[in-house]
Design a protein around this motif. Structure first.
Motif, PDB file in Angstrom:
ATOM      1  N   THR A  82       0.649  -0.612  -0.002  1.00 39.10           N
ATOM      2  CA  THR A  82      -0.052   0.111   0.585  1.00 39.10           C
ATOM      3  C   THR A  82       0.678   1.370  -0.067  1.00 39.10           C
ATOM      4  O   THR A  82       1.498   1.190   0.971  1.00 39.10           O
ATOM      5  N   HIS A  83       0.599   1.972  -1.206  1.00 37.68           N
ATOM      6  CA  HIS A  83       1.230   2.642  -1.601  1.00 37.68           C
ATOM      7  C   HIS A  83       1.154   4.291  -0.853  1.00 37.68           C
ATOM      8  O   HIS A  83       0.134   4.796  -0.957  1.00 37.68           O
ATOM      9  N   HIS A  84       1.163   5.008   0.055  1.00 44.75           N
ATOM     10  CA  HIS A  84       1.041   6.471   0.575  1.00 44.75           C
ATOM     11  C   HIS A  84       1.089   7.353  -0.201  1.00 44.75           C
ATOM     12  O   HIS A  84       1.088   8.754  -0.056  1.00 44.75           O
ATOM     13  N   ARG A  85       2.795   7.329  -0.798  1.00 43.75           N
ATOM     14  CA  ARG A  85       3.422   8.293  -1.981  1.00 43.75           C
ATOM     15  C   ARG A  85       4.096   7.290  -2.811  1.00 43.75           C
ATOM     16  O   ARG A  85       4.848   6.075  -2.261  1.00 43.75           O
ATOM     17  N   PRO A  86       4.447   7.675  -3.632  1.00 41.85           N
ATOM     18  CA  PRO A  86       5.514   7.116  -4.603  1.00 41.85           C
ATOM     19  C   PRO A  86       7.168   6.996  -4.721  1.00 41.85           C
ATOM     20  O   PRO A  86       7.109   8.170  -3.186  1.00 41.85           O
ATOM     21  N   ILE A  87       7.871   6.177  -4.157  1.00 44.19           N
ATOM     22  CA  ILE A  87       9.589   6.507  -3.322  1.00 44.19           C
ATOM     23  C   ILE A  87      10.415   7.035  -4.645  1.00 44.19           C
ATOM     24  O   ILE A  87      10.011   6.583  -5.599  1.00 44.19           O
ATOM     25  N   VAL A  88      10.654   8.155  -4.688  1.00 46.87           N
ATOM     26  CA  VAL A  88      11.693   8.484  -5.854  1.00 46.87           C
ATOM     27  C   VAL A  88      12.924   8.465  -5.128  1.00 46.87           C
ATOM     28  O   VAL A  88      13.920   8.221  -3.986  1.00 46.87           O
ATOM     29  N   ALA A  89      14.431   7.954  -6.078  1.00 44.57           N
ATOM     30  CA  ALA A  89      15.656   8.454  -5.994  1.00 44.57           C
ATOM     31  C   ALA A  89      16.091   9.489  -5.351  1.00 44.57           C
ATOM     32  O   ALA A  89      15.225  10.972  -4.717  1.00 44.57           O
ATOM     33  N   GLY A  90      16.681   9.600  -3.743  1.00 43.72           N
ATOM     34  CA  GLY A  90      17.221  10.757  -3.043  1.00 43.72           C
ATOM     35  C   GLY A  90      16.234  10.639  -1.650  1.00 43.72           C
ATOM     36  O   GLY A  90      16.516  11.018   0.271  1.00 43.72           O
ATOM     37  N   ASP A  91      15.335   9.835  -1.814  1.00 43.33           N
ATOM     38  CA  ASP A  91      14.534   9.356  -0.445  1.00 43.33           C
ATOM     39  C   ASP A  91      14.708   8.559   0.451  1.00 43.33           C
ATOM     40  O   ASP A  91      16.047   7.478   0.113  1.00 43.33           O
ATOM     41  N   VAL A  92      14.904   8.880   1.436  1.00 39.90           N
ATOM     42  CA  VAL A  92      15.892   8.053   2.432  1.00 39.90           C
ATOM     43  C   VAL A  92      14.456   7.470   3.896  1.00 39.90           C
ATOM     44  O   VAL A  92      13.767   7.700   4.236  1.00 39.90           O
ATOM     45  N   VAL A  93      14.644   5.947   3.360  1.00 38.28           N
ATOM     46  CA  VAL A  93      13.034   5.552   3.839  1.00 38.28           C
ATOM     47  C   VAL A  93      14.157   4.224   4.461  1.00 38.28           C
ATOM     48  O   VAL A  93      15.093   4.041   5.219  1.00 38.28           O
ATOM     49  N   ARG A  94      12.366   4.749   6.028  1.00 44.00           N
ATOM     50  CA  ARG A  94      13.120   3.835   7.236  1.00 44.00           C
ATOM     51  C   ARG A  94      12.449   2.404   7.309  1.00 44.00           C
ATOM     52  O   ARG A  94      10.781   3.106   7.239  1.00 44.00           O
ATOM     53  N   ALA A  95      12.694   0.902   7.770  1.00 49.75           N
ATOM     54  CA  ALA A  95      11.417   0.667   8.253  1.00 49.75           C
ATOM     55  C   ALA A  95      11.209  -0.147   9.948  1.00 49.75           C
ATOM     56  O   ALA A  95      12.301  -0.055  10.648  1.00 49.75           O
TER      57      ALA A  95
END
Lengths: 149, 143
Positions: free
Chosen positions: A92-105
């Motif tokens: 379920t995407h709350h927004r698209p992921i783009v290069a430059g994102d720093v994603v934490r899980a």
């Protein structure tokens, strides 16, 4: 040793942030035969309204499965990885992921069910960006054979 | 999502096929997916290991098959416009050492939510005439 149902509800993380690079998005898009230029070329992505190259739909698994690794290797959960098959997955995407994102899980064991010699372990990974804003929710179920061999 | 690439909701009808094509998978594809995804389970590259755990041989990552399904949907929906996507992995796809395994992918409008301006796209992936994903559904934002 079978999967321990008492570990249902256990949470892990948040883990080290994952830095999304153009190269990672391109390699993933290439592997899943995603052909849009917006996965490969920043100028195409910008023309389509994105800050940088945009990740394919299932790219979030790159981050989510790293978190899932902590679940399947937790000795108290008791998953024998040689007896695992992937049963289902949901993004379920709350927004698209783009290069430059720093994603934490972070990841939570949502449920553990056992029936007919199969344990099903469902996890929910919540991915957030550098500002803590939700990016994606990834639900994944592993089926573990509990035979005696 | 990107407003520049949103599909036109008004022209959609339930049952319309919006996208579809064949996709060939080889061992090369599996190695590339393993590297790109970080999923290095040896059942996806080592025949002896795969057979030891009861498989006929090396099989494709379920997530690779699912990802290919998403790629076919995105070709119509536009990149970044799939809000939700789920699938069950119902049948393994064996990938031979030297030849390719050909997946057939179709994306059909399964339901339309006029209030939310969202289309449910039902994805069918078949290998050798049998479906390999169950309840593969993508929700596409059209507004």
């Amino acid at each position: 040793m079978p999967v321990n149902p008492e570990t249902q509800g256990r949470s892990y993380g948040p883990f080290e942030p994952y830095e999304v690079t153009r190269g990672a998005i391109r390699a993933f898009a290439d592997a899943v035969d995603a052909r849009s230029g917006a996965h490969f070329y920043p100028e195409v992505a910008r023309a389509e309204g994105y800050a940088d190259v945009v990740a394919p739909t299932t790219f979030a698994a790159v981050v989510a499965q790293r978190a899932e690794f902590h679940v399947v290797t937790d000795p108290e959960v008791g998953v024998d990885f040689s007896k695992v098959v992937h049963a289902d997955e949901r993004f379920t995407h709350h927004r698209p992921i783009v290069a430059g994102d720093v994603v934490r899980a972070s990841i939570t064991i949502e449920s553990i069910t056992q029936r007919a010699g199969i344990s099903k372990v469902t996890s929910r990974a919540e991915l957030t960006d550098a500002d803590g804003i939700p990016v994606a929710t990834v639900m994944s179920t592993l089926a573990v054979r509990e035979d005696q061999s | 999502m990107s407003e520049e690439t949103l599909p036109a909701f008004a022209s959609l009808n339930v049952g319309d096929q919006v996208s579809g094509r064949d996709v060939d998978i080889t061992r090369d594809t599996l190695v590339r997916y393993a590297a790109a995804s970080g999923d290095f389970n040896p059942i996806h590259y080592n025949d002896a290991f795969a057979q030891k755990v009861g498989l006929p041989g090396v099989i494709a990552h379920g997530m690779l098959t699912m990802g290919i399904g998403a790629s076919v949907v995105e070709e119509w929906a536009g990149p970044g416009n799939v809000a939700d996507y789920q699938a069950r992995f119902t049948r393994p796809v064996p990938v031979p050492a030297l030849e390719s395994a050909t997946l057939n992918v179709t994306a059909v409008v399964g339901a339309l939510d006029r209030e939310l301006q969202q289309a449910r796209i039902d994805v069918t992936v078949t290998f050798q005439g049998a479906t390999v994903l169950g309840k593969a559904q993508a929700i596409v934002d059209c507004a």
